[in-house]
Motif scaffolding. Structure first.
Motif, PDB file in Angstrom:
ATOM      1  N   SER A  17       0.865  -1.188   0.000  1.00  0.00           N
ATOM      2  CA  SER A  17       0.000   0.000   0.000  1.00  0.00           C
ATOM      3  C   SER A  17       0.896   1.230   0.000  1.00  0.00           C
ATOM      4  CB  SER A  17      -0.887  -0.022   1.256  1.00  0.00           C
ATOM      5  OG  SER A  17      -1.140   1.285   1.727  1.00  0.00           O
ATOM      6  N   THR A  18       0.616   2.183  -0.856  1.00  0.00           N
ATOM      7  CA  THR A  18       1.473   3.383  -0.902  1.00  0.00           C
ATOM      8  C   THR A  18       1.369   4.159   0.417  1.00  0.00           C
ATOM      9  OG1 THR A  18      -0.285   4.621  -2.024  1.00  0.00           O
ATOM     10  CG2 THR A  18       1.400   3.623  -3.421  1.00  0.00           C
ATOM     11  N   GLN A  42      -1.065  -2.408  -6.154  1.00  0.00           N
ATOM     12  CA  GLN A  42      -0.942  -2.604  -4.708  1.00  0.00           C
ATOM     13  C   GLN A  42      -1.500  -3.985  -4.370  1.00  0.00           C
ATOM     14  OE1 GLN A  42      -1.591   1.562  -2.522  1.00  0.00           O
ATOM     15  NE2 GLN A  42      -3.456   0.849  -3.474  1.00  0.00           N
ATOM     16  N   ARG A  46      -5.685  -0.028   0.691  1.00  0.00           N
ATOM     17  CA  ARG A  46      -6.576   0.158   1.841  1.00  0.00           C
ATOM     18  C   ARG A  46      -7.544   1.301   1.628  1.00  0.00           C
ATOM     19  NH1 ARG A  46      -3.024   2.280   5.379  1.00  0.00           N
ATOM     20  NH2 ARG A  46      -4.295   1.934   7.203  1.00  0.00           N
ATOM     21  N   GLY A  47      -8.773   1.107   2.125  1.00  0.00           N
ATOM     22  CA  GLY A  47      -9.751   2.179   2.195  1.00  0.00           C
ATOM     23  C   GLY A  47      -9.872   2.608   3.646  1.00  0.00           C
ATOM     24  N   ARG A  48     -10.929   3.324   3.958  1.00  0.00           N
ATOM     25  CA  ARG A  48     -11.135   3.726   5.347  1.00  0.00           C
ATOM     26  C   ARG A  48     -11.646   2.525   6.148  1.00  0.00           C
ATOM     27  NH1 ARG A  48     -15.182   7.772   6.093  1.00  0.00           N
ATOM     28  NH2 ARG A  48     -16.283   6.647   4.485  1.00  0.00           N
ATOM     29  N   ARG A  51     -11.313  -1.125   5.176  1.00  0.00           N
ATOM     30  CA  ARG A  51     -11.880  -1.670   3.937  1.00  0.00           C
ATOM     31  C   ARG A  51     -10.748  -1.786   2.911  1.00  0.00           C
ATOM     32  NH1 ARG A  51     -16.992   1.502   5.425  1.00  0.00           N
ATOM     33  NH2 ARG A  51     -15.917   3.371   4.758  1.00  0.00           N
ATOM     34  N   ALA A  52     -10.992  -2.577   1.873  1.00  0.00           N
ATOM     35  CA  ALA A  52      -9.932  -2.793   0.869  1.00  0.00           C
ATOM     36  C   ALA A  52     -10.142  -1.876  -0.330  1.00  0.00           C
ATOM     37  CB  ALA A  52      -9.961  -4.246   0.419  1.00  0.00           C
ATOM     38  N   ILE A  54      -9.422  -2.049  -4.281  1.00  0.00           N
ATOM     39  CA  ILE A  54      -9.022  -2.983  -5.339  1.00  0.00           C
ATOM     40  C   ILE A  54      -8.085  -2.234  -6.299  1.00  0.00           C
ATOM     41  CG2 ILE A  54      -9.871  -4.425  -7.233  1.00  0.00           C
ATOM     42  CD1 ILE A  54     -12.540  -4.600  -5.506  1.00  0.00           C
ATOM     43  N   LYS A 116     -18.371   5.283  -8.439  1.00  0.00           N
ATOM     44  CA  LYS A 116     -17.131   5.717  -7.774  1.00  0.00           C
ATOM     45  C   LYS A 116     -15.928   5.555  -8.715  1.00  0.00           C
ATOM     46  CE  LYS A 116     -14.728   5.002  -3.379  1.00  0.00           C
ATOM     47  NZ  LYS A 116     -14.929   4.767  -1.956  1.00  0.00           N
ATOM     48  N   GLY A 119     -11.099   7.164  -4.698  1.00  0.00           N
ATOM     49  CA  GLY A 119     -11.248   7.161  -3.243  1.00  0.00           C
ATOM     50  C   GLY A 119     -10.033   7.814  -2.603  1.00  0.00           C
ATOM     51  N   ASN A 136      -9.384   5.239 -10.665  1.00  0.00           N
ATOM     52  CA  ASN A 136      -9.549   4.224 -11.713  1.00  0.00           C
ATOM     53  C   ASN A 136      -9.400   4.929 -13.065  1.00  0.00           C
ATOM     54  OD1 ASN A 136     -10.233   2.292  -9.745  1.00  0.00           O
ATOM     55  ND2 ASN A 136     -12.389   2.899  -9.817  1.00  0.00           N
ATOM     56  N   THR A 145     -17.943  -4.105  -4.882  1.00  0.00           N
ATOM     57  CA  THR A 145     -17.917  -2.751  -4.331  1.00  0.00           C
ATOM     58  C   THR A 145     -19.339  -2.363  -3.951  1.00  0.00           C
ATOM     59  OG1 THR A 145     -18.194  -1.714  -6.498  1.00  0.00           O
ATOM     60  CG2 THR A 145     -15.937  -2.013  -5.739  1.00  0.00           C
ATOM     61  N   LYS A 146     -19.440  -1.524  -2.925  1.00  0.00           N
ATOM     62  CA  LYS A 146     -20.758  -1.147  -2.424  1.00  0.00           C
ATOM     63  C   LYS A 146     -21.490  -0.292  -3.452  1.00  0.00           C
ATOM     64  CE  LYS A 146     -22.805   0.870   1.624  1.00  0.00           C
ATOM     65  NZ  LYS A 146     -22.561   1.861   2.643  1.00  0.00           N
TER      66      LYS A 146
HETATM   67  C1  BT5 Z   1     -11.691   4.895   0.042  1.00  0.00           C
HETATM   68  O1  BT5 Z   1     -12.094   4.189   1.148  1.00  0.00           O
HETATM   69  O2  BT5 Z   1     -12.379   5.178  -0.899  1.00  0.00           O
HETATM   70  C2  BT5 Z   1     -10.208   5.269   0.060  1.00  0.00           C
HETATM   71  C3  BT5 Z   1      -9.412   4.539  -0.961  1.00  0.00           C
HETATM   72  C4  BT5 Z   1      -8.000   5.037  -1.011  1.00  0.00           C
HETATM   73  C5  BT5 Z   1      -7.138   4.215  -1.911  1.00  0.00           C
HETATM   74  C6  BT5 Z   1      -5.762   4.791  -2.048  1.00  0.00           C
HETATM   75  S1  BT5 Z   1      -4.850   4.015  -3.299  1.00  0.00           S
HETATM   76  C7  BT5 Z   1      -3.407   4.782  -2.778  1.00  0.00           C
HETATM   77  C8  BT5 Z   1      -3.426   4.788  -1.264  1.00  0.00           C
HETATM   78  N1  BT5 Z   1      -2.851   3.585  -0.730  1.00  0.00           N
HETATM   79  C9  BT5 Z   1      -3.781   2.843  -0.088  1.00  0.00           C
HETATM   80  O3  BT5 Z   1      -3.558   1.723   0.456  1.00  0.00           O
HETATM   81  N2  BT5 Z   1      -4.952   3.471  -0.117  1.00  0.00           N
HETATM   82  C10 BT5 Z   1      -4.895   4.738  -0.800  1.00  0.00           C
HETATM   83  P1  BT5 Z   1     -13.612   3.844   1.478  1.00  0.00           P
HETATM   84  O4  BT5 Z   1     -14.436   5.083   1.459  1.00  0.00           O
HETATM   85  O5  BT5 Z   1     -13.539   3.044   2.721  1.00  0.00           O
HETATM   86  O6  BT5 Z   1     -14.085   2.961   0.274  1.00  0.00           O
HETATM   87  C11 BT5 Z   1     -13.682   1.627   0.135  1.00  0.00           C
HETATM   88  C12 BT5 Z   1     -14.781   0.921  -0.648  1.00  0.00           C
HETATM   89  O7  BT5 Z   1     -14.728   1.337  -2.030  1.00  0.00           O
HETATM   90  C13 BT5 Z   1     -14.625  -0.585  -0.692  1.00  0.00           C
HETATM   91  O8  BT5 Z   1     -15.209  -1.187   0.436  1.00  0.00           O
HETATM   92  C14 BT5 Z   1     -15.347  -0.954  -1.983  1.00  0.00           C
HETATM   93  O9  BT5 Z   1     -16.761  -0.994  -1.792  1.00  0.00           O
HETATM   94  C15 BT5 Z   1     -15.060   0.252  -2.876  1.00  0.00           C
HETATM   95  N3  BT5 Z   1     -13.905   0.022  -3.774  1.00  0.00           N
HETATM   96  C16 BT5 Z   1     -12.787  -0.726  -3.545  1.00  0.00           C
HETATM   97  N4  BT5 Z   1     -11.935  -0.628  -4.572  1.00  0.00           N
HETATM   98  C17 BT5 Z   1     -12.537   0.185  -5.487  1.00  0.00           C
HETATM   99  C18 BT5 Z   1     -12.136   0.669  -6.768  1.00  0.00           C
HETATM  100  N5  BT5 Z   1     -10.959   0.387  -7.327  1.00  0.00           N
HETATM  101  N6  BT5 Z   1     -13.017   1.495  -7.414  1.00  0.00           N
HETATM  102  C19 BT5 Z   1     -14.201   1.826  -6.878  1.00  0.00           C
HETATM  103  N7  BT5 Z   1     -14.632   1.402  -5.665  1.00  0.00           N
HETATM  104  C20 BT5 Z   1     -13.795   0.586  -4.988  1.00  0.00           C
END
Ligand code: BT5
Length: 241
Positions: A17-18, A42, A46-48, A51-52, A54, A116, A119, A136, A145-146
């Motif tokens: 993860s960056t 990656q 990671r998301g918030r 969450r993951a 992709i 979306k 993120g 993306n 994805t939700k």
């Molecule tokens: C986010 O979290 O939207 C924050 C994502 C941040 C990603 C970047 S990439 C560079 C840096 N390094 C990391 O490890 N992270 C940051 P959240 O609001 O929690 O949304 C996560 C949700 O988005 C997941 O549970 C899925 O439903 C959806 N999701 C996952 N991957 C996706 C994708 N590639 N495109 C659209 N939706 C996605």
């Protein structure tokens, strides 16, 4: 337009993860000043709230690590960052898109056509803010994805390279970072997703419904509930239904 000379740029083909890598670099003291970590893929994006994200090749994954200082017109600089980051993403995308326009979904998503496309994950460590952004560009997940997901090349005249989107993103991040807080919040609100519409959000496992009136001067979400009462909602596990 190349990545600003203000940042040391650390590039990886693949990383977990960056954001995690930026954190490790800060903790080990091996980089000083503002820097950017990017990767082509990656393995544990990671998301918030654990969450993951992709993270397949062809898309953008970066973390901007920025030394934080003080306030901006009375609002903590860190509190303004999610909005600055969203504006930077929105402006960068707009530069490549033919017609559709990105909208900002509180607190930290960027949507196109209700889907979306990006993120943002902001974390703090020592005196740094790590602004992790995923966009993306060439593809997006088809399931798992939700919200439905989409990608930039669906809306661009020509296929965009990760590098040109990255350069545009950093350029816009620096420009938006120079704006006053009122301007940041106003610009964000002028493209806010679902503004003035009825929404239901989850807060601490409780549903609240009302009309979404935008954000206040601190970046809190304002919901006008039945009877005209205005409630301010801070970040947290707020999900829209
Ligand atoms: C986010 O979290 O939207 C924050 C994502 C941040 C990603 C970047 S990439 C560079 C840096 N390094 C990391 O490890 N992270 C940051 P959240 O609001 O929690 O949304 C996560 C949700 O988005 C997941 O549970 C899925 O439903 C959806 N999701 C996952 N991957 C996706 C994708 N590639 N495109 C659209 N939706 C996605």
């Amino acid at each position: 337009m190349a990545i600003s000379a203000r940042y040391t740029h650390i590039e990886h083909d693949s990383i977990d993860s960056t954001n995690l890598e930026a954190k490790r670099l800060i903790q080990s003291g091996s980089v000083s000043g503002d820097f950017v970590v990017s990767a082509k893929t990656q393995s544990a994006g990671r998301g918030r709230l654990d969450r993951a994200w992709i993270s397949s090749e062809g898309n953008l994954f970066i973390s901007i690590a920025k030394c934080m200082k003080g306030d901006k017109d009375g609002i903590a600089a860190g509190q303004l960052l999610p909005f600055i980051a969203a504006l930077a993403v929105g402006s960068a995308l707009r530069g490549f898109m033919k017609s559709e326009s990105p909208l900002y979904k509180w607190p930290n998503d960027v949507l196109v056509d209700g889907k979306k496309i990006s993120g943002i994950l902001i974390e703090k460590i020592n005196n740094y803010a790590i602004i992790g952004i995923g966009i993306n560009i060439a593809n997006s997940p088809e399931s798992a994805t939700k919200l439905p997901a989409t990608f930039l090349n669906n809306y661009a005249s020509n296929p965009c390279s990760v590098k040109e989107v990255l350069d545009a993103l950093i350029y816009n991040f620096d420009i938006k970072g120079e704006l006053g807080s009122k301007q940041v919040l106003q610009e964000w609100m002028s493209s806010a997703y679902k503004i003035n519409q009825n929404v239901t959000i989850m807060r601490e496992n409780k549903e609240i419904s009302g009309v979404y009136k935008g954000i206040d001067e601190n970046g809190w979400l304002i919901l006008e509930t039945n009877g005209g009462k205005r409630e301010a909602v801070l970040f947290g596990d707020v999900s829209w239904i």
